[in-house]
Design a protein around this motif. Structure first.
Motif, PDB file in Angstrom:
ATOM      1  N   SER A 202       9.440   5.852  -0.102  1.00  0.00           N
ATOM      2  CA  SER A 202       8.527   6.787   0.580  1.00  0.00           C
ATOM      3  C   SER A 202       8.740   8.085   0.092  1.00  0.00           C
ATOM      4  CB  SER A 202       8.539   6.831   2.082  1.00  0.00           C
ATOM      5  OG  SER A 202       9.957   7.290   2.560  1.00  0.00           O
ATOM      6  N   GLY A 203       7.895   9.225   0.871  1.00  0.00           N
ATOM      7  CA  GLY A 203       8.154  10.570   0.255  1.00  0.00           C
ATOM      8  C   GLY A 203       7.835  11.497   1.310  1.00  0.00           C
ATOM      9  N   GLY A 204       7.780  13.057   0.676  1.00  0.00           N
ATOM     10  CA  GLY A 204       7.318  14.017   1.488  1.00  0.00           C
ATOM     11  C   GLY A 204       7.100  15.058   0.505  1.00  0.00           C
ATOM     12  N   ALA A 205       6.020  16.009   0.677  1.00  0.00           N
ATOM     13  CA  ALA A 205       5.738  16.987  -0.160  1.00  0.00           C
ATOM     14  C   ALA A 205       5.193  18.240   0.398  1.00  0.00           C
ATOM     15  CB  ALA A 205       5.152  16.563  -1.398  1.00  0.00           C
TER      16      ALA A 205
ATOM     17  N   ILE B 198       4.302  10.611   3.233  1.00  0.00           N
ATOM     18  CA  ILE B 198       4.291   9.542   2.214  1.00  0.00           C
ATOM     19  C   ILE B 198       4.848   8.426   2.789  1.00  0.00           C
ATOM     20  CG2 ILE B 198       4.142   8.860  -0.387  1.00  0.00           C
ATOM     21  CD1 ILE B 198       4.317  12.035  -0.839  1.00  0.00           C
ATOM     22  N   SER B 199       4.048   7.375   2.791  1.00  0.00           N
ATOM     23  CA  SER B 199       4.843   6.076   3.623  1.00  0.00           C
ATOM     24  C   SER B 199       4.259   4.837   2.666  1.00  0.00           C
ATOM     25  CB  SER B 199       4.785   6.173   4.955  1.00  0.00           C
ATOM     26  OG  SER B 199       3.279   6.021   5.344  1.00  0.00           O
ATOM     27  N   ARG B 200       4.884   3.849   3.116  1.00  0.00           N
ATOM     28  CA  ARG B 200       4.583   2.417   2.394  1.00  0.00           C
ATOM     29  C   ARG B 200       4.659   1.338   3.252  1.00  0.00           C
ATOM     30  NH1 ARG B 200       4.683   2.705  -3.285  1.00  0.00           N
ATOM     31  NH2 ARG B 200       5.768   4.557  -4.318  1.00  0.00           N
ATOM     32  N   TRP B 201       3.814   0.493   3.083  1.00  0.00           N
ATOM     33  CA  TRP B 201       4.099  -0.837   3.510  1.00  0.00           C
ATOM     34  C   TRP B 201       4.190  -1.792   2.241  1.00  0.00           C
ATOM     35  CZ3 TRP B 201       0.441  -4.916   2.681  1.00  0.00           C
ATOM     36  CH2 TRP B 201       0.526  -6.101   3.225  1.00  0.00           C
TER      37      TRP B 201
ATOM     38  N   ILE C 137       0.776  -1.266  -0.071  1.00  0.00           N
ATOM     39  CA  ILE C 137      -0.029  -0.147   0.009  1.00  0.00           C
ATOM     40  C   ILE C 137       1.008   1.380   0.053  1.00  0.00           C
ATOM     41  CG2 ILE C 137      -2.111  -0.927   1.145  1.00  0.00           C
ATOM     42  CD1 ILE C 137      -1.225   0.178   3.824  1.00  0.00           C
ATOM     43  N   LEU C 138       0.228   2.249  -0.654  1.00  0.00           N
ATOM     44  CA  LEU C 138       0.948   3.716  -0.424  1.00  0.00           C
ATOM     45  C   LEU C 138       0.211   4.424   0.347  1.00  0.00           C
ATOM     46  CD1 LEU C 138       2.914   5.706  -1.940  1.00  0.00           C
ATOM     47  CD2 LEU C 138       1.303   5.795  -3.782  1.00  0.00           C
ATOM     48  N   ILE C 139       0.711   5.288   1.078  1.00  0.00           N
ATOM     49  CA  ILE C 139      -0.174   5.937   2.140  1.00  0.00           C
ATOM     50  C   ILE C 139       0.395   7.450   2.063  1.00  0.00           C
ATOM     51  CG2 ILE C 139      -0.671   6.267   4.662  1.00  0.00           C
ATOM     52  CD1 ILE C 139       0.887   3.431   4.742  1.00  0.00           C
ATOM     53  N   GLY C 140      -0.871   8.250   1.912  1.00  0.00           N
ATOM     54  CA  GLY C 140      -0.534   9.780   1.840  1.00  0.00           C
ATOM     55  C   GLY C 140      -1.284  10.281   2.971  1.00  0.00           C
ATOM     56  N   ALA C 141      -0.635  11.037   3.923  1.00  0.00           N
ATOM     57  CA  ALA C 141      -1.193  11.848   4.825  1.00  0.00           C
ATOM     58  C   ALA C 141      -1.224  13.280   4.917  1.00  0.00           C
ATOM     59  CB  ALA C 141      -0.875  11.119   6.283  1.00  0.00           C
TER      60      ALA C 141
ATOM     61  N   ARG D 142       9.606  10.810   4.298  1.00  0.00           N
ATOM     62  CA  ARG D 142      10.992  11.254   4.351  1.00  0.00           C
ATOM     63  C   ARG D 142      10.957  12.823   3.748  1.00  0.00           C
ATOM     64  NH1 ARG D 142      11.896   9.610  -1.197  1.00  0.00           N
ATOM     65  NH2 ARG D 142      13.929  10.420  -1.936  1.00  0.00           N
ATOM     66  N   GLU D 143      12.022  13.628   3.743  1.00  0.00           N
ATOM     67  CA  GLU D 143      11.849  14.951   3.174  1.00  0.00           C
ATOM     68  C   GLU D 143      12.064  14.447   1.457  1.00  0.00           C
ATOM     69  OE1 GLU D 143      11.857  18.036   4.853  1.00  0.00           O
ATOM     70  OE2 GLU D 143      11.051  16.830   6.311  1.00  0.00           O
ATOM     71  N   PRO D 144      11.484  15.644   0.696  1.00  0.00           N
ATOM     72  CA  PRO D 144      11.631  15.443  -0.644  1.00  0.00           C
ATOM     73  C   PRO D 144      13.125  15.440  -1.274  1.00  0.00           C
ATOM     74  CG  PRO D 144      10.418  17.375  -0.283  1.00  0.00           C
ATOM     75  CD  PRO D 144      10.787  16.963   1.180  1.00  0.00           C
ATOM     76  N   LYS D 145      13.249  14.226  -1.848  1.00  0.00           N
ATOM     77  CA  LYS D 145      14.548  13.808  -2.365  1.00  0.00           C
ATOM     78  C   LYS D 145      15.641  13.318  -1.245  1.00  0.00           C
ATOM     79  CE  LYS D 145      14.050  15.599  -6.921  1.00  0.00           C
ATOM     80  NZ  LYS D 145      12.827  16.044  -6.811  1.00  0.00           N
ATOM     81  N   GLY D 146      15.357  13.265   0.041  1.00  0.00           N
ATOM     82  CA  GLY D 146      16.122  13.044   1.046  1.00  0.00           C
ATOM     83  C   GLY D 146      16.447  11.728   1.171  1.00  0.00           C
ATOM     84  N   PRO D 147      17.271  11.346   2.500  1.00  0.00           N
ATOM     85  CA  PRO D 147      17.640  10.174   2.689  1.00  0.00           C
ATOM     86  C   PRO D 147      16.368   9.234   2.940  1.00  0.00           C
ATOM     87  CG  PRO D 147      18.832  11.607   4.109  1.00  0.00           C
ATOM     88  CD  PRO D 147      17.729  12.489   3.191  1.00  0.00           C
TER      89      PRO D 147
END
Ligand code: FES
Ligand code: FE2
Length: 418
Positions: A394-397, A240-243, A223-227, A253-258
């Motif tokens: 994962s991500g962040g935005a 943005i996270s994932r399982w 699953i892809l999770i956006g909160a 995570r931060e955009p384009k971050g570790p």
């Protein structure tokens, strides 16, 4: 809420159980490579999916993973002698290679061929990203390794570690995809005051709005999770996270971050390994790896020094004045462990009250249970045999309020591995 039957099915992974068989279809991290530092070094014990195992590195560097107990009369092979491409039981000297074949029996007459007829359980292994991975499912169904990004980045772009948790693996997975608790359990009471000057999106926006709205989508891998949370007047901050099947989590995570991922593998039904990997897709990782540092562990174990036996070193004064929990955020990820361990070894999910921020947890459970039930019906897990479904992050935005996180090209590029 789950029924008792669903909860049992989801939580139990011993050999022969529906979830146990499901999990065994996937390559599973079983040890850190550094635990077997050199050829012919001391063997190590571990336990995965309720199976007691012993691992050893042969003279030529290959890793063997055998059932811990010698097939002769069940002495532990942990006490065995690691010699010349095999592990020799210290009791009567039966020696086994990495395939589990008995190759020498000093206690039988020289002309005997009994050794040829004796084998023990052995699982295929391979090493990747600082982990030793094993495949414990039916040999004829052995899949390729998942195409996880960190298996392919240079060594200076990734770090690995592990921690022992005293609870069932699913409640630890739930903790990892529950991205709301970060701004409560892991935050200081003054986080909100300092958020104006924070350099990261998470630092700036996680604390102003703790009631995130969850958007959960099924993917082939999980699953892809956006909160999203209110950020500025016209924008949302998306975490943005994932399982991924069956026990992989990727926290925001931060955009384009570790990136950071947890592989939360059952030790048995009441304990789990939290294998941690942090990696940077683009450049060497900077700074010390301060998550679960080794000096925060009970010596000789992977259990945090702050654990059940000392109430995770909770400091009530710190709880009054500094943080929500008063528990140190170290020593074996004590804040998280205190929450998930304290639910009981296998939490009773017939008694819970789920809120709107539990949407991802509900979906993850449904996919996991469905996967195990499908397998009972003879339907093999798609993700196990399609390694490309693991090419994700994962991500962040920070996005304008009218843009959904999966509609933004930059976000999509950042959460997908080319
Ligand atoms: S118990 Fe291992 S050789 Fe006898
Ligand atoms: Fe946490």
């Amino acid at each position: 809420m789950l029924t008792r039957e669903e909860n049992e099915l989801m939580s139990r992974t011993d050999k022969g159980t529906p979830m146990g068989e499901f999990c065994r279809r996937f390559w599973t991290p079983v040890l850190l490579s550094e635990e077997l530092p050199e050829p012919d070094c001391a063997p190590v014990q571990t336990k995965i999916y309720g199976e007691e195992l012993v691992a050893f590195r042969t003279t030529s560097g290959k890793v063997g993973l055998l059932k811990e107990f010698c097939p002769h009369r069940h002495a532990s092979l942990f006490y065995g002698r690691n010699e010349e491409e095999g592990l020799r039981c210290a009791y009567h000297g039966w020696k086994f290679d990495t395939e589990g074949q008995c190759v020498d029996m000093m206690s039988e007459p020289a002309e005997s061929n009994f050794a040829n007829k004796v084998t023990t359980t052995a699982y295929p292994t391979q090493e990747g990203a600082g982990f030793i991975w094993a495949y414990m499912g039916p040999p004829e169904l052995q899949p390729p390794m998942p195409e996880l990004e960190y298996l392919h980045v240079p060594e200076n772009q990734r770090q690995t570690n592990k921690v022992f948790y005293e609870s069932n693996f699913v409640q630890v997975i739930e903790g990892e995809i529950d991205t709301v608790h970060a701004s409560i359990l892991h935050s200081r009471l003054d986080s909100l005051e300092n958020s104006g000057s924070a350099a990261t999106l998470a630092g700036r926006y996680s604390f102003r709005d703790r009631a995130a709205r969850f958007h959960v989508e099924d993917t082939d891998g999980g699953i892809l999770i956006g909160a999203n949370r209110n950020a500025e007047e016209d924008s949302y901050y998306w975490r943005i996270s994932r399982w991924l099947f069956p026990w992989v989590t990727m926290i925001p995570r931060e955009p384009k971050g570790p990136c950071r991922s947890g592989l939360i593998v059952p030790v048995d039904d009441e304990n789990c390994w939290f294998f941690l990997v942090r990696w940077d897709p683009y450049k060497p990782l900077e700074g010390p790896y301060n998550e679960a540092p080794r000096d925060g562990m009970v010596p000789g174990t992977w259990l945090g020094m702050a654990n059940k036996t000392n109430h995770y070193l909770i400091d009530r004064e710190a709880q009054r004045t500094e943080s929500f929990s008063g528990i140190p955020n170290s020593m074996g990820r004590a804040q998280d462990a205190a929450m998930t361990d304290s639910m009981g070894a296998i939490v009773d999910r017939t008694e819970e009250h789920l809120g709107t921020t539990d949407a991802a947890i509900i979906r993850m459970r449904r996919r996991l249970i469905q996967g195990a039930r499908d397998l009972q019906e003879g339907i093999e897990p798609y993700a196990a045999s399609h390694p490309e479904v693991f090419k994700v992050r994962s991500g962040g935005a920070l996005l304008p309020r009218n843009i959904h996180f999966t509609d933004d090209a930059d976000v999509l590029a950042d959460i997908t591995v080319k």
